[in-house]
Design a protein around this motif. Sequence first.
Motif, PDB file in Angstrom:
ATOM      1  N   LEU A 176       0.860  -1.180   0.000  1.00  0.00           N
ATOM      2  CA  LEU A 176       0.000   0.000   0.000  1.00  0.00           C
ATOM      3  C   LEU A 176       0.892   1.223   0.000  1.00  0.00           C
ATOM      4  O   LEU A 176       1.796   1.333   0.836  1.00  0.00           O
ATOM      5  N   GLY A 177       0.675   2.141  -0.938  1.00  0.00           N
ATOM      6  CA  GLY A 177       1.509   3.332  -1.028  1.00  0.00           C
ATOM      7  C   GLY A 177       0.681   4.598  -1.029  1.00  0.00           C
ATOM      8  O   GLY A 177      -0.373   4.655  -1.672  1.00  0.00           O
ATOM      9  N   ILE A 178       1.150   5.616  -0.302  1.00  0.00           N
ATOM     10  CA  ILE A 178       0.479   6.909  -0.233  1.00  0.00           C
ATOM     11  C   ILE A 178       1.398   7.972  -0.804  1.00  0.00           C
ATOM     12  O   ILE A 178       2.545   8.098  -0.384  1.00  0.00           O
ATOM     13  N   SER A 179       0.909   8.711  -1.810  1.00  0.00           N
ATOM     14  CA  SER A 179       1.664   9.801  -2.425  1.00  0.00           C
ATOM     15  C   SER A 179       3.020   9.298  -2.928  1.00  0.00           C
ATOM     16  O   SER A 179       3.069   8.433  -3.803  1.00  0.00           O
ATOM     17  N   MET A 180       4.130   9.801  -2.369  1.00  0.00           N
ATOM     18  CA  MET A 180       5.455   9.311  -2.746  1.00  0.00           C
ATOM     19  C   MET A 180       5.535   7.793  -2.605  1.00  0.00           C
ATOM     20  O   MET A 180       6.189   7.103  -3.390  1.00  0.00           O
ATOM     21  N   GLY A 181       4.855   7.260  -1.591  1.00  0.00           N
ATOM     22  CA  GLY A 181       4.837   5.814  -1.392  1.00  0.00           C
ATOM     23  C   GLY A 181       4.138   5.072  -2.507  1.00  0.00           C
ATOM     24  O   GLY A 181       4.403   3.884  -2.731  1.00  0.00           O
ATOM     25  N   GLY A 182       3.228   5.752  -3.226  1.00  0.00           N
ATOM     26  CA  GLY A 182       2.611   5.127  -4.397  1.00  0.00           C
ATOM     27  C   GLY A 182       3.630   4.896  -5.493  1.00  0.00           C
ATOM     28  O   GLY A 182       3.644   3.844  -6.138  1.00  0.00           O
ATOM     29  N   PHE A 183       4.495   5.884  -5.704  1.00  0.00           N
ATOM     30  CA  PHE A 183       5.611   5.722  -6.650  1.00  0.00           C
ATOM     31  C   PHE A 183       6.459   4.532  -6.213  1.00  0.00           C
ATOM     32  O   PHE A 183       6.775   3.645  -7.006  1.00  0.00           O
ATOM     33  N   GLY A 184       6.820   4.508  -4.928  1.00  0.00           N
ATOM     34  CA  GLY A 184       7.666   3.433  -4.422  1.00  0.00           C
ATOM     35  C   GLY A 184       7.008   2.078  -4.501  1.00  0.00           C
ATOM     36  O   GLY A 184       7.657   1.083  -4.823  1.00  0.00           O
ATOM     37  N   ALA A 185       5.703   2.021  -4.226  1.00  0.00           N
ATOM     38  CA  ALA A 185       4.990   0.744  -4.267  1.00  0.00           C
ATOM     39  C   ALA A 185       4.995   0.157  -5.669  1.00  0.00           C
ATOM     40  O   ALA A 185       5.239  -1.037  -5.860  1.00  0.00           O
ATOM     41  N   LEU A 186       4.741   0.984  -6.655  1.00  0.00           N
ATOM     42  CA  LEU A 186       4.694   0.500  -8.038  1.00  0.00           C
ATOM     43  C   LEU A 186       6.066   0.081  -8.526  1.00  0.00           C
ATOM     44  O   LEU A 186       6.197  -0.870  -9.299  1.00  0.00           O
ATOM     45  N   ALA A 187       7.107   0.776  -8.062  1.00  0.00           N
ATOM     46  CA  ALA A 187       8.460   0.409  -8.465  1.00  0.00           C
ATOM     47  C   ALA A 187       8.951  -0.830  -7.716  1.00  0.00           C
ATOM     48  O   ALA A 187       9.781  -1.586  -8.223  1.00  0.00           O
ATOM     49  N   PRO A 200      -1.193   8.650  -5.900  1.00  0.00           N
ATOM     50  CA  PRO A 200       0.169   8.273  -6.283  1.00  0.00           C
ATOM     51  C   PRO A 200       0.927   9.440  -6.915  1.00  0.00           C
ATOM     52  O   PRO A 200       0.455  10.068  -7.858  1.00  0.00           O
ATOM     53  N   ALA A 201       2.109   9.729  -6.384  1.00  0.00           N
ATOM     54  CA  ALA A 201       2.929  10.823  -6.889  1.00  0.00           C
ATOM     55  C   ALA A 201       3.769  10.310  -8.049  1.00  0.00           C
ATOM     56  O   ALA A 201       4.970  10.045  -7.913  1.00  0.00           O
ATOM     57  N   VAL A 202       3.126  10.155  -9.191  1.00  0.00           N
ATOM     58  CA  VAL A 202       3.800   9.722 -10.413  1.00  0.00           C
ATOM     59  C   VAL A 202       3.791  10.884 -11.398  1.00  0.00           C
ATOM     60  O   VAL A 202       2.982  11.803 -11.287  1.00  0.00           O
ATOM     61  N   PHE A 203       4.688  10.847 -12.366  1.00  0.00           N
ATOM     62  CA  PHE A 203       4.932  12.012 -13.216  1.00  0.00           C
ATOM     63  C   PHE A 203       4.941  11.617 -14.688  1.00  0.00           C
ATOM     64  O   PHE A 203       5.641  10.688 -15.086  1.00  0.00           O
ATOM     65  N   GLU A 204       4.202  12.363 -15.475  1.00  0.00           N
ATOM     66  CA  GLU A 204       4.163  12.096 -16.912  1.00  0.00           C
ATOM     67  C   GLU A 204       5.336  12.745 -17.646  1.00  0.00           C
ATOM     68  O   GLU A 204       5.610  12.394 -18.793  1.00  0.00           O
ATOM     69  N   ASP A 205       6.032  13.647 -16.983  1.00  0.00           N
ATOM     70  CA  ASP A 205       7.104  14.385 -17.646  1.00  0.00           C
ATOM     71  C   ASP A 205       8.185  14.744 -16.627  1.00  0.00           C
ATOM     72  O   ASP A 205       7.874  15.024 -15.465  1.00  0.00           O
ATOM     73  N   TRP A 206       9.434  14.747 -17.051  1.00  0.00           N
ATOM     74  CA  TRP A 206      10.541  15.093 -16.171  1.00  0.00           C
ATOM     75  C   TRP A 206      10.407  16.510 -15.617  1.00  0.00           C
ATOM     76  O   TRP A 206      10.796  16.782 -14.486  1.00  0.00           O
ATOM     77  N   ARG A 207       9.806  17.418 -16.369  1.00  0.00           N
ATOM     78  CA  ARG A 207       9.640  18.785 -15.884  1.00  0.00           C
ATOM     79  C   ARG A 207       8.805  18.825 -14.612  1.00  0.00           C
ATOM     80  O   ARG A 207       9.006  19.684 -13.756  1.00  0.00           O
ATOM     81  N   ALA A 222      13.711   8.501 -15.045  1.00  0.00           N
ATOM     82  CA  ALA A 222      13.157   7.714 -16.142  1.00  0.00           C
ATOM     83  C   ALA A 222      13.317   6.216 -15.897  1.00  0.00           C
ATOM     84  O   ALA A 222      12.462   5.412 -16.295  1.00  0.00           O
ATOM     85  N   ARG A 223      14.396   5.836 -15.225  1.00  0.00           N
ATOM     86  CA  ARG A 223      14.630   4.417 -14.954  1.00  0.00           C
ATOM     87  C   ARG A 223      13.605   3.855 -13.975  1.00  0.00           C
ATOM     88  O   ARG A 223      13.272   2.670 -14.033  1.00  0.00           O
ATOM     89  N   HIS A 224      13.059   4.703 -13.102  1.00  0.00           N
ATOM     90  CA  HIS A 224      12.168   4.216 -12.053  1.00  0.00           C
ATOM     91  C   HIS A 224      10.721   4.669 -12.205  1.00  0.00           C
ATOM     92  O   HIS A 224       9.846   4.103 -11.545  1.00  0.00           O
ATOM     93  N   GLU A 225      10.458   5.679 -13.022  1.00  0.00           N
ATOM     94  CA  GLU A 225       9.103   6.224 -13.114  1.00  0.00           C
ATOM     95  C   GLU A 225       8.094   5.144 -13.541  1.00  0.00           C
ATOM     96  O   GLU A 225       8.175   4.607 -14.637  1.00  0.00           O
ATOM     97  N   PRO A 226       7.101   4.823 -12.694  1.00  0.00           N
ATOM     98  CA  PRO A 226       6.153   3.757 -13.022  1.00  0.00           C
ATOM     99  C   PRO A 226       5.410   3.973 -14.336  1.00  0.00           C
ATOM    100  O   PRO A 226       5.143   3.003 -15.068  1.00  0.00           O
ATOM    101  N   LEU A 227       5.061   5.216 -14.670  1.00  0.00           N
ATOM    102  CA  LEU A 227       4.320   5.459 -15.902  1.00  0.00           C
ATOM    103  C   LEU A 227       5.119   5.098 -17.143  1.00  0.00           C
ATOM    104  O   LEU A 227       4.541   4.875 -18.209  1.00  0.00           O
ATOM    105  N   PRO A 251      -4.280  13.885 -13.008  1.00  0.00           N
ATOM    106  CA  PRO A 251      -4.131  13.481 -14.412  1.00  0.00           C
ATOM    107  C   PRO A 251      -3.162  12.313 -14.592  1.00  0.00           C
ATOM    108  O   PRO A 251      -3.430  11.377 -15.352  1.00  0.00           O
ATOM    109  N   ALA A 252      -2.036  12.350 -13.879  1.00  0.00           N
ATOM    110  CA  ALA A 252      -1.076  11.253 -13.985  1.00  0.00           C
ATOM    111  C   ALA A 252      -1.642   9.973 -13.371  1.00  0.00           C
ATOM    112  O   ALA A 252      -1.396   8.870 -13.873  1.00  0.00           O
ATOM    113  N   ALA A 253      -2.411  10.098 -12.280  1.00  0.00           N
ATOM    114  CA  ALA A 253      -3.026   8.923 -11.662  1.00  0.00           C
ATOM    115  C   ALA A 253      -4.037   8.278 -12.607  1.00  0.00           C
ATOM    116  O   ALA A 253      -4.156   7.042 -12.665  1.00  0.00           O
TER     117      ALA A 253
END
Length: 294
Positions: A176-187, A200-207, A222-227, A251-253
């Motif tokens: 179970l991941g919350i915010s930053m932990g959502g990124f970590g959970a998926l990775a 989930p704090a995931v990102f569609e773009d490096w910016r 880029a190596r770890h981004e779940p999207l 939007p990313a979620a």
Amino acid sequence: MLVFVGRNRGRAPGVNQVVVTRRTALLGAGALAALGIGAGVGVAELAPVRRALGLVGPDGAVPEVAAVPTRTDRFASAARGRDVTMVTMRPAPSLPVCLLLYGRHSDARGMVELGLPSFLAACDRDGVLPFTVVALDGGDSYWVARTPADDPRAMLRAELPDWLAGLGLAAPRAVLGISMGGFGALAYVGTRMPTAVLSPAVFEDWRDARGLDAFADERQWARHEPLRHLDALPAGHLLGVWCGREDPFCPAARSLAAGARAEVAEFDHGAHTVGYWRRVLPAALRFVGRRLDG
């Protein structure tokens, strides 16, 4: 830059929270009309206005039940180069384990303050298979190695199983991941274990990711981004996604839920706040418990 409006009512997630009253809601509706914002405007365009006016839905509350027992341990982590705290929320012996990864600016103890021991007790009361939740300190790292000397993911994979075994617990079967932990959970997920992510704090773009100073560089992100690695999720992966419509990560979620073919995807009104997470935690815990029972 992400901006949140209001006052923080709890240290745990490290974000601010909006206080909503009936008067605020009525004034907000009038303000939207005065601004010429009508039904034809999309949710994404309205989200900042709704956050500013407090129109993000009701806050959840910690259940008024006797909390499950909580244990706190300290371990020397070679992967992180420091001692770390692990909190075990354990309704009973010999239960399956769900790993909980917290959001930025929190820690393992913050998940107790969020109310997890009481939410777990309420799950048992409501007929959901009881399970143990384990949280441990990973820093503000997005659960990746910001430097070679501090690798929280290596801690999860190489050290956590032994620490759990020492307490008579098996390796995690869900996450179970919350915010930053959502990124970590998926990775973190490398098997078909059920995964529930809140805001989930995931990102569609490096910016979008660069301003957080959470990654060494764009290559690491880029190596770890779940999207960017949805095709690497195991076939039949069980995923539940909850995110508020007024959350900047929404939007990313939505992209995550669609691309990963999430089994559950709920996008009700809500912001990136303690109140929203407490509102949806019961559903997320039911998702985990019922799949651990399968």
